[in-house]
Motif scaffolding. Structure first.
Motif, PDB file in Angstrom:
ATOM      1  N   VAL A 221       0.765  -1.045   0.021  1.00  0.00           N
ATOM      2  CA  VAL A 221       0.030   0.094   0.122  1.00  0.00           C
ATOM      3  C   VAL A 221       1.172   1.184  -0.051  1.00  0.00           C
ATOM      4  CG1 VAL A 221      -1.914   1.247   1.301  1.00  0.00           C
ATOM      5  CG2 VAL A 221      -1.804  -1.225   1.256  1.00  0.00           C
ATOM      6  N   VAL A 222       0.414   2.053  -1.096  1.00  0.00           N
ATOM      7  CA  VAL A 222       1.713   3.445  -1.144  1.00  0.00           C
ATOM      8  C   VAL A 222       0.570   4.513  -1.031  1.00  0.00           C
ATOM      9  CG1 VAL A 222       3.020   4.675  -2.620  1.00  0.00           C
ATOM     10  CG2 VAL A 222       3.080   2.336  -2.944  1.00  0.00           C
ATOM     11  N   ASP A 223       0.940   5.403   0.224  1.00  0.00           N
ATOM     12  CA  ASP A 223       0.228   6.597   0.537  1.00  0.00           C
ATOM     13  C   ASP A 223       0.910   7.700  -0.297  1.00  0.00           C
ATOM     14  OD1 ASP A 223      -1.312   8.402   1.673  1.00  0.00           O
ATOM     15  OD2 ASP A 223      -0.647   8.045   3.765  1.00  0.00           O
ATOM     16  N   CYS A 224       0.331   8.863  -0.569  1.00  0.00           N
ATOM     17  CA  CYS A 224       0.921   9.832  -1.075  1.00  0.00           C
ATOM     18  C   CYS A 224       1.814  10.579  -0.356  1.00  0.00           C
ATOM     19  CB  CYS A 224      -0.349  10.782  -1.843  1.00  0.00           C
ATOM     20  SG  CYS A 224      -1.242  11.725  -0.068  1.00  0.00           S
ATOM     21  N   ASN A 225       2.139  10.577   0.746  1.00  0.00           N
ATOM     22  CA  ASN A 225       3.066  11.389   1.394  1.00  0.00           C
ATOM     23  C   ASN A 225       4.299  10.680   1.749  1.00  0.00           C
ATOM     24  OD1 ASN A 225       2.447   9.428   3.250  1.00  0.00           O
ATOM     25  ND2 ASN A 225       1.545  10.745   4.946  1.00  0.00           N
ATOM     26  N   VAL A 226       5.005  10.236   0.795  1.00  0.00           N
ATOM     27  CA  VAL A 226       6.132   9.347   0.884  1.00  0.00           C
ATOM     28  C   VAL A 226       7.288  10.001   0.190  1.00  0.00           C
ATOM     29  CG1 VAL A 226       5.010   7.354   1.310  1.00  0.00           C
ATOM     30  CG2 VAL A 226       5.454   7.806  -1.125  1.00  0.00           C
ATOM     31  N   ASP A 227       8.585   9.712   0.305  1.00  0.00           N
ATOM     32  CA  ASP A 227       9.556   9.808  -0.520  1.00  0.00           C
ATOM     33  C   ASP A 227       9.440   9.113  -1.608  1.00  0.00           C
ATOM     34  OD1 ASP A 227      12.174  10.022  -1.826  1.00  0.00           O
ATOM     35  OD2 ASP A 227      13.234  10.798  -0.081  1.00  0.00           O
ATOM     36  N   LEU A 228       8.927   9.516  -2.818  1.00  0.00           N
ATOM     37  CA  LEU A 228       8.719   8.755  -3.910  1.00  0.00           C
ATOM     38  C   LEU A 228       9.939   7.966  -4.550  1.00  0.00           C
ATOM     39  CD1 LEU A 228       6.187   7.785  -5.534  1.00  0.00           C
ATOM     40  CD2 LEU A 228       6.685   9.858  -6.906  1.00  0.00           C
ATOM     41  N   HIS A 229      10.790   8.422  -4.586  1.00  0.00           N
ATOM     42  CA  HIS A 229      12.240   8.001  -5.227  1.00  0.00           C
ATOM     43  C   HIS A 229      12.443   6.838  -4.598  1.00  0.00           C
ATOM     44  CE1 HIS A 229      15.693   7.232  -7.776  1.00  0.00           C
ATOM     45  NE2 HIS A 229      16.231   7.661  -6.728  1.00  0.00           N
ATOM     46  N   VAL A 230      12.785   7.142  -3.099  1.00  0.00           N
ATOM     47  CA  VAL A 230      13.242   6.090  -2.077  1.00  0.00           C
ATOM     48  C   VAL A 230      11.927   4.760  -2.079  1.00  0.00           C
ATOM     49  CG1 VAL A 230      13.498   5.518   0.272  1.00  0.00           C
ATOM     50  CG2 VAL A 230      14.510   7.326  -0.831  1.00  0.00           C
ATOM     51  N   ALA A 231      10.889   5.088  -2.090  1.00  0.00           N
ATOM     52  CA  ALA A 231       9.728   4.198  -1.957  1.00  0.00           C
ATOM     53  C   ALA A 231       9.893   3.226  -3.345  1.00  0.00           C
ATOM     54  CB  ALA A 231       8.510   4.718  -1.994  1.00  0.00           C
ATOM     55  N   ALA A 232       9.996   3.982  -4.387  1.00  0.00           N
ATOM     56  CA  ALA A 232      10.104   3.314  -5.962  1.00  0.00           C
ATOM     57  C   ALA A 232      11.358   2.248  -5.964  1.00  0.00           C
ATOM     58  CB  ALA A 232       9.881   4.289  -6.973  1.00  0.00           C
ATOM     59  N   LYS A 233      12.484   2.775  -5.264  1.00  0.00           N
ATOM     60  CA  LYS A 233      13.575   1.960  -5.390  1.00  0.00           C
ATOM     61  C   LYS A 233      13.455   0.762  -4.553  1.00  0.00           C
ATOM     62  CE  LYS A 233      16.711   4.924  -4.201  1.00  0.00           C
ATOM     63  NZ  LYS A 233      18.053   5.260  -3.851  1.00  0.00           N
ATOM     64  N   ARG A 234      12.671   0.844  -3.113  1.00  0.00           N
ATOM     65  CA  ARG A 234      12.610  -0.230  -2.451  1.00  0.00           C
ATOM     66  C   ARG A 234      11.501  -1.267  -2.866  1.00  0.00           C
ATOM     67  NH1 ARG A 234      13.062   3.412   3.363  1.00  0.00           N
ATOM     68  NH2 ARG A 234      15.414   3.731   3.055  1.00  0.00           N
ATOM     69  N   ILE A 235      10.412  -0.832  -3.432  1.00  0.00           N
ATOM     70  CA  ILE A 235       9.478  -1.658  -3.940  1.00  0.00           C
ATOM     71  C   ILE A 235      10.048  -2.340  -5.144  1.00  0.00           C
ATOM     72  CG2 ILE A 235       7.323  -1.816  -5.228  1.00  0.00           C
ATOM     73  CD1 ILE A 235       6.505   0.695  -4.009  1.00  0.00           C
ATOM     74  N   ALA A 236      10.737  -1.701  -5.979  1.00  0.00           N
ATOM     75  CA  ALA A 236      11.756  -2.599  -7.170  1.00  0.00           C
ATOM     76  C   ALA A 236      12.548  -3.458  -6.796  1.00  0.00           C
ATOM     77  CB  ALA A 236      12.255  -1.434  -8.203  1.00  0.00           C
ATOM     78  N   SER A 237      13.184  -3.379  -5.658  1.00  0.00           N
ATOM     79  CA  SER A 237      14.260  -4.085  -5.008  1.00  0.00           C
ATOM     80  C   SER A 237      13.481  -5.480  -4.595  1.00  0.00           C
ATOM     81  CB  SER A 237      15.206  -3.328  -4.262  1.00  0.00           C
ATOM     82  OG  SER A 237      15.991  -4.356  -3.475  1.00  0.00           O
ATOM     83  N   GLY A 238      12.415  -5.159  -3.799  1.00  0.00           N
ATOM     84  CA  GLY A 238      11.822  -6.345  -3.241  1.00  0.00           C
ATOM     85  C   GLY A 238      11.059  -7.077  -4.185  1.00  0.00           C
TER      86      GLY A 238
END
Length: 482
Positions: A221-238
């Protein structure tokens, strides 16, 4: 019949070794753990080569996700072995006064470990570490779907551990079935729910306890108040950095709001371009699909009529290489096959909702996942997510990393599995916690014995309520001693 005879022979040989007491001393257990440590260190190149042959796994992933975790698990067990083996003193209580009480961890006996193909070194050796630490004899059945790693384990383990107490049995369905027909003191299975049910049905015949490490559709679940670049990298890595999505804790689908989805999509596309380039099928850092059956299964998920036009990124595939590019799909129907079954591959659907809290209902409409992930800086949302979503494990603002912490249990709930392991929990999975009371012949409480009288009942009620006067009366044997 030959497979059944071999399975019975392996079990009986190990049962004889266990009965001799060979596996019980701490020195034996520690020696085997040190042997596994040496194996991981000395055979790193051979292990990486086997993983490359089975899955085209990059050496970095092979070391970080498999070899290093086995090494850490061994070291943690060696560090804590004596503490785990030491009997745990507990209060004795007034009812058994004077006495002492303790909980003693004893090995279960001869156990069967059936491992999976997606992390064929880690998922074979890690449970064996727990079984050895708890003092058991072990039969390991590696996955035949990863034949290079299976053959390597069959060759290496007898060279580094006591072969009279640890055996590797290779083979496919006939050999696994033959093993399951035997009586074990515990079965540890890692794999899918379909086979998990088969394992349980065999275990039920002998009332054998099981640990089932299964899978499930792990939501992000991805909320809108995140560090988008970091979130994308961590999702992609996982997702793609874990064996190209062929991992039980890999993100299976994303839920975000309709208004935030375009931003998240753009961020994921940028990250994937950076990770794997414009031609991801040529990237040496992207693992392949394990075999043609799984390749065709994943291709069919993408080609389903209601899903085919939902691909917004990737979708390329190469049947010769058994590779599928990282693929993003937007707003696939919830009743499509890709949303009903665990994907176990490089396809990642994104589901959109009007409000982020609606994600709870989507997740809870499916089977309980092995892991659930939330990216948000909203502490209240985190609290609500934790309270409303049931999962084997949960991470805020990252994916998959919880399995690296030996202080945390790793396991599922509901259809994602039963039982847990890692660290102390691995030892506990293969040990019986035996209750022991050591009582003196002194302090005989005559009020406990017939003939029962109202006076004795009054005293016993006082004892049960913790009244010290009643305890003295019970021991003294009045009024109306037996």
């Amino acid at each position: 019949m030959e497979a059944v005879a071999a399975a019975a022979e392996a079990r009986e040989q190990l049962r004889a070794s266990f009965a001799s007491g060979r596996t019980r001393p701490a020195a034996w257990r520690a020696a085997q753990l040190r042997g596994l440590l040496r194996m991981a260190a000395e055979m790193e190149a051979e292990i990486c080569a086997a993983l490359r042959a089975d899955l085209a796994k990059p050496r970095t992933e092979s070391y970080v996700h498999e070899i290093s975790l086995v090494t850490s698990s061994c070291k943690f067990a060696l560090k804590n072995l004596k503490k785990w083996m030491k009997p745990n003193k507990v209060p004795a209580g007034m009812l058994t006064f004077p006495s002492a009480a303790r909980v003693s961890a004893e090995p279960l006996g001869v156990v069967l470990v059936i491992s999976a193909w997606n992390y064929p070194f880690l998922l074979a050796v890690d449970p064996v570490i727990g079984a050895i630490a708890a003092g058991n004899a072990v039969v390991l059945k590696p996955s035949e779907v990863a034949p290079a790693t299976s053959a390597l384990l069959a060759d290496l383990l007898p060279r580094y551990v006591d072969g009279s107490c640890v055996r590797v049995v290779e083979g496919g369905i006939p050999e696994t079935t033959a093993l399951l027909e035997q009586k074990w003191d515990k079965i540890f299975y890692t794999g899918n729910g379909k086979v998990g049910r088969i394992v349980m049905s065999f275990a039920a015949k002998h009332l054998t306890p099981v640990v089932l490490e299964l899978g499930g559709k792990c939501p992000v679940v991805v909320d809108c108040n995140v560090d988008l670049h970091v979130a994308a990298k961590r999702i992609a890595s996982g997702k793609w950095g874990c064996n190209s999505g062929q991992a039980c804790i890999s993100p299976d689908y994303i839920i975000t709001t309709k208004c935030f989805a375009p931003k998240l999509l753009d961020a994921l596309k940028r990250v994937l371009d950076k990770f794997y380039g414009k031609e991801p099928l040529r990237s040496p850092d992207l693992s392949r699909i394990v075999n043609s059956n799984h390749f065709n299964r994943l291709q069919a998920l993408m080609d389903e009529e209601t899903v085919a036009d939902k691909v917004v990124f990737g979708g390329e595939s190469d049947e010769q290489q058994l590779k599928i590019a990282p693929t993003l799909l937007l707003d696939v129907p919830l009743d499509s096959t890709i949303m009903k079954e665990e994907i176990f591959g490089p396809l990642l659907p994104i589901i959109t909702v009007d409000k982020i809290h609606e994600s709870f209902g989507v997740i809870n409409s499916m089977s309980k996942p092995l892991a659930a992930y939330l990216f948000s800086n909203d502490s209240m949302l985190k609290q609500q997510f934790e309270m409303n979503v049931s999962a084997g494990g949960m991470i805020f603002n990252d994916t998959a990393i919880h399995l690296t912490n030996p202080h945390l249990p790793f396991g599922g709930v509901g259809e994602s599995g039963m039982g847990a392991y890692h660290g102390t929990f691995s030892f506990d999975a293969f040990a019986h916690k035996k209750a022991i009371v050591d009582r003196s012949f002194l302090g005989e409480a005559t009020a406990r014995y017939p003939p029962y009288t109202p006076a004795k009942l009054k005293i016993l009620k006082g004892v049960l309520k913790g009244n010290p006067v009643a305890m003295v009366q019970a021991i003294a044997g009045f009024p109306g001693g037996a």
